[in-house]
Design a protein around this motif. Structure first.
Motif, short mmCIF file in Angstrom:
data_model
loop_
_atom_site.label_atom_id
_atom_site.label_comp_id
_atom_site.label_asym_id
_atom_site.label_seq_id
_atom_site.Cartn_x
_atom_site.Cartn_y
_atom_site.Cartn_z
N HIS A 1 13.68 -62.34 -8.19
CA HIS A 1 14.96 -62.03 -8.81
C HIS A 1 15.79 -63.29 -9.05
O HIS A 1 16.65 -63.30 -9.92
CB HIS A 1 15.73 -61.03 -7.96
CG HIS A 1 14.95 -59.78 -7.71
ND1 HIS A 1 14.77 -58.80 -8.65
CD2 HIS A 1 14.27 -59.36 -6.61
CE1 HIS A 1 14.02 -57.83 -8.15
NE2 HIS A 1 13.71 -58.15 -6.91
N THR B 1 14.57 -66.29 -10.11
CA THR B 1 14.10 -67.01 -11.30
C THR B 1 13.76 -66.09 -12.47
O THR B 1 13.54 -66.57 -13.58
CB THR B 1 12.85 -67.84 -10.96
OG1 THR B 1 11.80 -66.94 -10.58
CG2 THR B 1 13.12 -68.84 -9.86
N GLY B 2 13.66 -64.78 -12.22
CA GLY B 2 13.30 -63.84 -13.26
C GLY B 2 11.81 -63.75 -13.52
O GLY B 2 11.38 -63.14 -14.49
N THR C 1 7.99 -62.50 -12.94
CA THR C 1 7.18 -61.39 -12.45
C THR C 1 5.73 -61.80 -12.62
O THR C 1 5.36 -62.28 -13.70
CB THR C 1 7.46 -60.11 -13.25
OG1 THR C 1 8.83 -59.75 -13.09
CG2 THR C 1 6.58 -58.96 -12.77
#
Length: 109
Positions: A68, A70-71, A73
């Protein structure tokens, strides 16, 4: 439990995993080595029922993480461990790691 709450009550990383999965344990060790805050989400053992992982990561394989901060996945243990090392490994590691080092990671997951 080994998961650490963040100072604002929310973990930095959500970690999708299975019980007794050796690839998931590899990621767990890396998270602990870097002192990262995370929340474990144990998923269905039956591959075809892992819809939550499919929605988040685009695949039904585990391990998978959502960072969350660094964004990012991603799935596959080798890629996750390389990512954690390059992102959270510290000043010395970041400056010593060649730019393309993580791109060569293969996988067994």
């Amino acid at each position: 439990m080994s998961e650490q709450p963040s100072t604002d009550g929310e973990p930095t990383i959500t970690f999708y995993r299975l019980q007794a999965c050796p690839f998931c344990e590899r990621v767990t060790r890396s998270l602990k080595e870097h002192g990262l805050e995370y929340r474990s989400r144990f998923v269905e053992p039956l591959h075809s029922r892992r819809d939550v992982v499919k929605r988040v990561a685009g695949v039904r394989t585990v391990p998978a993480i959502v960072d969350h901060k660094t964004g990012v996945t991603m799935a596959e243990s080798a890629n996750i461990v390389d990512y954690l090392e390059s992102t959270y490994g510290g000043e010395d590691v970041d400056s010593a790691t060649p730019a393309g080092a993580a791109a060569d990671a293969g996988g067994e997951d």
